[in-house]
Design a protein around this motif. Structure first.
Motif, PDB file in Angstrom:
ATOM      1  N   LEU A 103       0.803  -1.218   0.000  1.00  0.00           N
ATOM      2  CA  LEU A 103       0.000   0.000   0.000  1.00  0.00           C
ATOM      3  C   LEU A 103       0.839   1.271   0.000  1.00  0.00           C
ATOM      4  CD1 LEU A 103      -2.783  -1.099   2.505  1.00  0.00           C
ATOM      5  CD2 LEU A 103      -2.861  -1.082   0.005  1.00  0.00           C
ATOM      6  N   ASN A 104       2.128   1.164   0.270  1.00  0.00           N
ATOM      7  CA  ASN A 104       2.998   2.333   0.263  1.00  0.00           C
ATOM      8  C   ASN A 104       3.931   2.348  -0.935  1.00  0.00           C
ATOM      9  OD1 ASN A 104       1.941   3.343   2.715  1.00  0.00           O
ATOM     10  ND2 ASN A 104       3.241   1.936   3.873  1.00  0.00           N
ATOM     11  N   MET A 105       3.657   1.519  -1.935  1.00  0.00           N
ATOM     12  CA  MET A 105       4.402   1.539  -3.190  1.00  0.00           C
ATOM     13  C   MET A 105       3.467   1.993  -4.306  1.00  0.00           C
ATOM     14  SD  MET A 105       6.907  -1.784  -3.054  1.00  0.00           S
ATOM     15  CE  MET A 105       8.169  -1.937  -1.782  1.00  0.00           C
ATOM     16  N   ALA A 106       4.042   2.347  -5.426  1.00  0.00           N
ATOM     17  CA  ALA A 106       3.259   2.977  -6.494  1.00  0.00           C
ATOM     18  C   ALA A 106       2.091   2.116  -6.944  1.00  0.00           C
ATOM     19  CB  ALA A 106       4.172   3.304  -7.679  1.00  0.00           C
ATOM     20  N   GLY A 107       2.330   0.829  -7.186  1.00  0.00           N
ATOM     21  CA  GLY A 107       1.277  -0.028  -7.697  1.00  0.00           C
ATOM     22  C   GLY A 107       0.147  -0.228  -6.712  1.00  0.00           C
ATOM     23  N   GLY A 108       0.496  -0.575  -5.467  1.00  0.00           N
ATOM     24  CA  GLY A 108      -0.528  -0.821  -4.459  1.00  0.00           C
ATOM     25  C   GLY A 108      -1.305   0.433  -4.109  1.00  0.00           C
ATOM     26  N   ARG A 109      -0.616   1.551  -4.025  1.00  0.00           N
ATOM     27  CA  ARG A 109      -1.280   2.827  -3.732  1.00  0.00           C
ATOM     28  C   ARG A 109      -2.246   3.202  -4.861  1.00  0.00           C
ATOM     29  NH1 ARG A 109      -0.629   7.677  -0.794  1.00  0.00           N
ATOM     30  NH2 ARG A 109      -0.697   9.609  -2.008  1.00  0.00           N
ATOM     31  N   ALA A 110      -1.808   2.976  -6.100  1.00  0.00           N
ATOM     32  CA  ALA A 110      -2.637   3.351  -7.245  1.00  0.00           C
ATOM     33  C   ALA A 110      -3.932   2.552  -7.293  1.00  0.00           C
ATOM     34  CB  ALA A 110      -1.855   3.164  -8.542  1.00  0.00           C
ATOM     35  N   GLU A 111      -3.857   1.263  -6.970  1.00  0.00           N
ATOM     36  CA  GLU A 111      -5.055   0.431  -7.088  1.00  0.00           C
ATOM     37  C   GLU A 111      -6.145   0.817  -6.103  1.00  0.00           C
ATOM     38  OE1 GLU A 111      -4.821  -3.765  -7.577  1.00  0.00           O
ATOM     39  OE2 GLU A 111      -4.602  -3.294  -9.705  1.00  0.00           O
ATOM     40  N   LEU A 112      -5.783   1.492  -5.028  1.00  0.00           N
ATOM     41  CA  LEU A 112      -6.809   1.950  -4.093  1.00  0.00           C
ATOM     42  C   LEU A 112      -7.699   3.022  -4.715  1.00  0.00           C
ATOM     43  CD1 LEU A 112      -5.061   2.107  -0.599  1.00  0.00           C
ATOM     44  CD2 LEU A 112      -6.426   0.281  -1.615  1.00  0.00           C
ATOM     45  N   ALA A 113      -7.257   3.586  -5.841  1.00  0.00           N
ATOM     46  CA  ALA A 113      -8.092   4.550  -6.544  1.00  0.00           C
ATOM     47  C   ALA A 113      -9.365   3.910  -7.079  1.00  0.00           C
ATOM     48  CB  ALA A 113      -7.311   5.197  -7.689  1.00  0.00           C
ATOM     49  N   PHE A 114      -9.423   2.574  -7.089  1.00  0.00           N
ATOM     50  CA  PHE A 114     -10.632   1.896  -7.544  1.00  0.00           C
ATOM     51  C   PHE A 114     -11.842   2.211  -6.668  1.00  0.00           C
ATOM     52  CE2 PHE A 114      -8.404  -0.956 -10.530  1.00  0.00           C
ATOM     53  CZ  PHE A 114      -9.363  -0.985 -11.545  1.00  0.00           C
ATOM     54  N   VAL A 115     -11.617   2.694  -5.449  1.00  0.00           N
ATOM     55  CA  VAL A 115     -12.764   3.079  -4.624  1.00  0.00           C
ATOM     56  C   VAL A 115     -13.473   4.279  -5.237  1.00  0.00           C
ATOM     57  CG1 VAL A 115     -11.711   2.172  -2.519  1.00  0.00           C
ATOM     58  CG2 VAL A 115     -11.428   4.601  -3.094  1.00  0.00           C
ATOM     59  N   GLU A 116     -12.808   4.952  -6.182  1.00  0.00           N
ATOM     60  CA  GLU A 116     -13.398   6.101  -6.864  1.00  0.00           C
ATOM     61  C   GLU A 116     -13.894   5.745  -8.262  1.00  0.00           C
ATOM     62  OE1 GLU A 116     -13.955   8.687  -5.240  1.00  0.00           O
ATOM     63  OE2 GLU A 116     -12.549   8.579  -3.553  1.00  0.00           O
ATOM     64  N   LEU A 117     -14.115   4.462  -8.509  1.00  0.00           N
ATOM     65  CA  LEU A 117     -14.534   4.034  -9.848  1.00  0.00           C
ATOM     66  C   LEU A 117     -15.863   4.679 -10.259  1.00  0.00           C
ATOM     67  CD1 LEU A 117     -14.077   2.316 -12.365  1.00  0.00           C
ATOM     68  CD2 LEU A 117     -15.168   0.403 -11.176  1.00  0.00           C
ATOM     69  N   LEU A 118     -16.788   4.826  -9.338  1.00  0.00           N
ATOM     70  CA  LEU A 118     -18.058   5.468  -9.682  1.00  0.00           C
ATOM     71  C   LEU A 118     -17.819   6.880 -10.215  1.00  0.00           C
ATOM     72  CD1 LEU A 118     -21.137   5.538  -9.803  1.00  0.00           C
ATOM     73  CD2 LEU A 118     -21.136   6.240  -7.386  1.00  0.00           C
ATOM     74  N   HIS A 119     -16.925   7.611  -9.556  1.00  0.00           N
ATOM     75  CA  HIS A 119     -16.569   8.953 -10.027  1.00  0.00           C
ATOM     76  C   HIS A 119     -16.010   8.894 -11.443  1.00  0.00           C
ATOM     77  CE1 HIS A 119     -14.612  12.899 -10.201  1.00  0.00           C
ATOM     78  NE2 HIS A 119     -13.504  12.267 -10.521  1.00  0.00           N
ATOM     79  N   SER A 120     -15.129   7.914 -11.707  1.00  0.00           N
ATOM     80  CA  SER A 120     -14.510   7.812 -13.024  1.00  0.00           C
ATOM     81  C   SER A 120     -15.527   7.456 -14.102  1.00  0.00           C
ATOM     82  CB  SER A 120     -13.390   6.759 -13.000  1.00  0.00           C
ATOM     83  OG  SER A 120     -12.316   7.185 -12.192  1.00  0.00           O
ATOM     84  N   ILE A 121     -16.442   6.557 -13.787  1.00  0.00           N
ATOM     85  CA  ILE A 121     -17.468   6.181 -14.755  1.00  0.00           C
ATOM     86  C   ILE A 121     -18.420   7.348 -14.998  1.00  0.00           C
ATOM     87  CG2 ILE A 121     -19.394   4.620 -15.207  1.00  0.00           C
ATOM     88  CD1 ILE A 121     -16.603   3.334 -15.390  1.00  0.00           C
ATOM     89  N   THR A 122     -18.717   8.104 -13.944  1.00  0.00           N
ATOM     90  CA  THR A 122     -19.633   9.230 -14.072  1.00  0.00           C
ATOM     91  C   THR A 122     -19.037  10.362 -14.896  1.00  0.00           C
ATOM     92  OG1 THR A 122     -20.614   8.697 -11.917  1.00  0.00           O
ATOM     93  CG2 THR A 122     -21.018  10.911 -12.786  1.00  0.00           C
ATOM     94  N   THR A 123     -17.760  10.644 -14.649  1.00  0.00           N
ATOM     95  CA  THR A 123     -17.134  11.819 -15.263  1.00  0.00           C
ATOM     96  C   THR A 123     -16.220  11.498 -16.437  1.00  0.00           C
ATOM     97  OG1 THR A 123     -15.201  11.740 -13.796  1.00  0.00           O
ATOM     98  CG2 THR A 123     -17.153  12.944 -12.997  1.00  0.00           C
TER      99      THR A 123
END
Length: 339
Positions: A103-123
């Motif tokens: 969770l403190n490396m680039a890949g693991g940190r980036a994947e947590l952005a999936f919690v914002e998938l609704l935002h990405s699909i909406t916008t």
């Protein structure tokens, strides 16, 4: 009606399993805490590990219990120990998983952005800035350890594919290649090593450009390759016969992709070729990775027609499409005025 009820129950259980966040997060937390490494060999007691890591022993017991059901660890007389299967998550396994899950490396940190998938699909925009306050690339610039882990991640991703990329295309056609955003130089070094008549110039941000020069030195390519610090949104070295964009355009929305291609065309005039290596939508790209490109970067794995249309705005014509690996294609573009 009984068979239908059984099928529905089975479907419900399957979908619940697919949707559950418990297992993916348990694996990420385990890697972040270093549990697979710490519990190798004879293992250790929960209380001892909890004290070392300054975590709750009760909560750690719950985590290890779930990891045991997954086969990552097993109960032992000492407490818990890492299984052979679980050792795949150890740091020295050298398979890139640590980077993707920590969770403190680039890949693991980036994947947590999936919690914002609704935002990405909406916008249609990346979720990463919504979660972290700035985009992925600004995050790397602000946190050197993230930049370092991202470079390592890219190296792991390409390691097995580089030989096929080198063998699958006639790189010797070009006397000079500019690798635009080429990371630490792994691919360009392999191309130049295989083709002694080719010279290379890599453009990348610091400190990655410095690492690329080390890569070239390690391959005895100092006389034919160099890396300079710069952005692909700025003017590029002019006059090369080929400009290589490997896994670049899919990281960006159309506006930024146009800017990158514009810089390549500007530098390649009048006869240079633009070579795009990517996972192409509808061909090799996975739907899961497509969503990752969206939520992390605001990009996507474009289809051939989309890439053709993107390039045509800059006077580029798609000449050939070559399947290099089971994941990536090479699209070769020329200026419309070039035969």
């Amino acid at each position: 009606m009984q068979p239908l009820t059984f099928v529905n129950d089975h479907n419900i259980a399957t979908i619940r399993g697919l949707a559950s966040l418990a297992t993916p997060m348990a694996l990420r937390v385990a890697v972040t805490l270093g549990l697979p490494d710490r519990l190798r060999g004879d293992g250790a007691a929960v209380e001892q590990v909890a004290t070392e890591l300054t975590v709750s022993p009760v909560a750690l017991e719950l985590l290890l219990g779930h990891l045991a059901t997954l086969g990552i660890v097993e109960r032992a007389s000492t407490g818990y120990r890492t299984t052979e299967y679980g050792a795949t998550l150890c740091t020295d396994a050298d398979n890139g998983l640590t980077n993707l899950l920590h969770l403190n490396m680039a890949g693991g940190r980036a994947e947590l952005a999936f919690v914002e998938l609704l935002h990405s699909i909406t916008t249609g925009h990346a979720g990463y800035p919504r979660r972290y306050g700035h985009d992925f690339w600004a995050d790397l610039a602000d946190h050197p350890h993230l930049r370092e882990s991202f470079d390592q991640q890219m190296t792991h991703r390409f390691r097995e594919q580089v030989p096929r990329i080198v063998d699958g295309y006639d790189w010797a056609r070009f006397s000079t290649i500019v690798d635009v955003g080429g990371g630490i130089g792994t691919l360009l070094a392999a191309i130049l090593t295989a083709h002694p008549g080719v010279r290379g110039h890599l453009v990348e941000l610091e400190p990655t450009a410095t690492e690329a020069n080390r890569t070239f030195g390690a391959h005895q390519l100092d006389d034919r390759a160099r890396a300079t610090a710069g952005s692909f949104f700025d003017p590029l070295p002019e006059g090369a016969q080929a400009y290589l964009l490997c896994d670049i355009l899919h990281d960006w929305d159309d506006e930024h992709a146009h800017r990158i291609l514009g810089r390549c065309v500007e530098a390649a005039q009048p006869t240079g070729r633009i070579l795009v290596i990517e996972a192409v939508g509808g061909r090799w790209a996975s739907t899961e990775f497509d969503l990752a490109m969206l939520v992390i970067f605001g990009g996507r794995e474009r289809r051939i027609d989309e890439l053709r249309a993107l390039a045509s705005a800059h006077g580029l014509v798609l000449d050939t499409v070559t399947d290099l690996t089971d994941q990536r294609c090479l699209l070769e573009f020329r200026l419309a005025t070039t035969s």
